[in-house]
Enzyme design. Structure first.
Site, PDB file in Angstrom:
ATOM      1  N   GLU A 113       1.583   1.344  -3.236  1.00 49.02           N
ATOM      2  CA  GLU A 113       0.245   2.623  -4.151  1.00 49.02           C
ATOM      3  C   GLU A 113       0.161   3.592  -3.842  1.00 49.02           C
ATOM      4  O   GLU A 113      -0.488   4.826  -4.306  1.00 49.02           O
ATOM      5  CB  GLU A 113      -1.249   1.179  -3.852  1.00 49.02           C
ATOM      6  CG  GLU A 113      -0.402  -0.185  -4.621  1.00 49.02           C
ATOM      7  CD  GLU A 113      -1.414  -1.456  -3.506  1.00 49.02           C
ATOM      8  OE1 GLU A 113      -1.584  -1.104  -2.834  1.00 49.02           O
ATOM      9  OE2 GLU A 113      -2.035  -2.330  -4.761  1.00 49.02           O
ATOM     10  N   GLU A 150       2.994  -8.240  -1.568  1.00 48.20           N
ATOM     11  CA  GLU A 150       1.586  -8.781  -1.342  1.00 48.20           C
ATOM     12  C   GLU A 150       1.912 -10.121  -1.243  1.00 48.20           C
ATOM     13  O   GLU A 150       1.445 -11.265  -0.707  1.00 48.20           O
ATOM     14  CB  GLU A 150       0.103  -8.762  -1.547  1.00 48.20           C
ATOM     15  CG  GLU A 150      -0.427  -6.705  -1.393  1.00 48.20           C
ATOM     16  CD  GLU A 150       0.861  -5.836  -2.279  1.00 48.20           C
ATOM     17  OE1 GLU A 150       1.724  -5.795  -2.640  1.00 48.20           O
ATOM     18  OE2 GLU A 150      -0.042  -4.442  -1.474  1.00 48.20           O
ATOM     19  N   GLY A 174       0.499  -0.841   0.073  1.00 50.37           N
ATOM     20  CA  GLY A 174       0.295  -0.097   0.188  1.00 50.37           C
ATOM     21  C   GLY A 174       1.268   1.505  -0.223  1.00 50.37           C
ATOM     22  O   GLY A 174       0.918   2.676  -0.925  1.00 50.37           O
TER      23      GLY A 174
END
Ligand code: CAA
Length: 303
Positions: A157, A177, A154
Site C-alpha cells: 500500500e 491481510e 501496508g
C-alpha cells in the site's frame, strides 16, 4: 551508510560534501549558504527507522526504510519519521524528486502486526489509526518507490501511495491481510483496483498470494523491473531526469495525473486543459519553448 544502495550516483550521506560546501561558503563570507539546507540536514540527523541521503547532484532525496530486524514492518514511529523526511524534502526547493526504498530483503512487510495485534476498535477509531499513513500522498514533488523483496500489506500500500513503482526482480507484492483475519487498511482494496482492475485486485486480496515483480509489471502495478541491485540507482536516475525539468511543470503533471483518480473524464479533461493553459503564465513555459526554437537547453527558474 546506505549499504544496499550500490550505484555510484547515490551518495550514502553527504556530510563530507556538506561540510566542504559550508567551508567554501564561509571562505566566500556567505553566512546564509553556510547553513545546511533542510534536505541536507536530514542526512546527518539521527533516525531510528529510516536513513536519508541525497543524490550526487543534491536534487533527488532518497529515503530508505531501515528496520531490518522486523523486515521494515511499518510501526508508528517509522511512519512519523517517514512523514517528517518526505515533508522536509518536499518543501526544499533544491529537491526535485524523491525516491523511497527499503532493504534488499524487504521494502516493507506490512503494518507492524505485533504493535497492532491487541489494539481495539474504539481506540483505533478515536486515534484514527493509519490516518497519518496517507501524508506521503500529499507530497507535491514526484515520489518514486524502488522496491526490493517483500512489499506486503501496508508495504504494498505504501508503494502504491508513491507516484510510480520500480521493482527489483526479487520483489514480491501482496495483500496478505486475509491470512491475519483482517483486510487491507491503507488502500489495498482501493488503489490496487485502480492500478490493476477489479479481477486481479480481488484475486490478490482474497487469496493473500504474492505476485512476482514480473507479474506485478504485467498487471500494471509496476512501471518497470530491473535487476534487484540496480533498482535504486534506476529510480534515482529517473528522479534526476524529473528534477532536471521545471518544478512547476512536473508538479502540474503530477497533479493532473492524480486528478484522474478522482474526477470523471469530462471533469479531468477540463482540469487538465486549465492547468495546461495556466502553464502559459509561467516563465518556464516561455523559456522552454524559446530554448526549443533556439536549439539550446532550457534554463529553468521554477517560476
Ligand atoms: N509485523 C511485525 N513483525 C514482522 C512483520 C510484520 N508485518 N513481518 C515480519 N516481521 C518480523 C517477524 O516477526 C520476524 O521477527 P522475529 O525475528 O522477532 O521473529 C522478522 O520480522 C523476520 O520475519 P520472518 O522470520 O517471518 O521472515 P521470513 O523470511 O520467514 O518471512 C515474510 C518473511 C513472508 C514477509 C513473513 O515475515 C510475513 O509473512 N510477514 C507478515 C506479512 C503480512 O502479513 N503483512 C501484512 C500486515 S497487516 C497490514 O499491513 C495491514 C494494512 O493494510 C495496513
Amino acid at each position: 551508510m546506505l549499504s544496499s544502495i550500490t550505484h555510484a550516483a547515490v551518495r550514502a550521506a553527504r556530510p563530507a560534501t556538506a561540510r566542504a560546501s559550508a567551508l567554501s561558503a564561509i571562505r566566500r563570507g556567505n553566512a546564509t549558504a553556510a547553513s545546511a539546507s533542510p534536505a541536507s540536514a536530514l542526512t546527518t540527523r539521527s533516525w531510528e527507522y529510516i536513513k536519508v541521503s541525497l543524490s550526487e547532484t543534491g536534487k533527488v532525496g532518497i529515503v530508505q526504510l531501515n528496520r531490518p530486524k522486523a523486515l521494515n514492518a511499518l510501526c508508528s514511529g517509522l511512519f512519523h519519521e517517514l512523514n517528517d523526511a518526505i515533508r522536509t524534502l518536499d518543501n526544499d526547493p533544491a529537491v526535485g524528486a524523491v525516491v523511497l526504498t527499503g532493504l534488499p530483503k524487504a521494502f516493507a512487510a506490512g503494518a507492524d502486526i505485533k504493535e497492532m495485534a491487541n489494539t481495539h476498535f474504539v481506540d483505533n477509531y478515536k486515534s484514527n489509526f493509519l490516518g497519518h499513513w496517507t501524508e506521503i500522498t500529499q507530497a507535491r514533488k514526484p515520489v518514486i518507490a524502488a522496491v526490493q523483496g517483500f512489499a506486503l500489506g501496508g508495504g504494498c500500500e505504501l508503494a502504491m501511495m508513491c507516484d510510480l513503482i520500480y521493482a527489483g526482480d526479487n520483489a514480491k507484492f501482496g495483500q496478505p491481510e486475509i491470512k491475519l483475519g483482517t483486510i487491507p487498511g491503507a488502500g489495498g482494496s482501493q488503489r490496487l483496483v485502480k492500478a490493476v482492475g477489479k479481477s486481479k485486485a480481488m484475486e490478490l486480496v482474497l487469496s493473500g498470494n504474492m505476485w512476482s515483480a514480473e507479474e506485478a509489471e504485467r498487471a500494471g502495478l509496476v512501471a518497470r523491473v530491473f535487476p534487484a541491485d540496480t533498482v535504486v540507482a534506476e529510480a534515482v536516475k529517473l528522479g534526476e531526469q524529473i528534477a532536471s525539468y521545471s518544478q512547476v511543470a512536473t508538479q502540474m503533471c503530477k497533479e493532473a495525473v492524480n486528478k484522474s483518480f478522482e474526477l470523471s473524464l469530462a471533469e479531468g479533461l477540463h482540469f487538465e486543459r486549465r492547468l495546461f493553459q495556466a502553464t502559459f503564465a509561467t516563465k518556464d513555459q516561455k523559456e522552454g519553448m524559446k530554448a526549443f526554437a533556439e536549439k539550446r537547453a532550457a534554463q529553468w527558474t521554477n517560476q
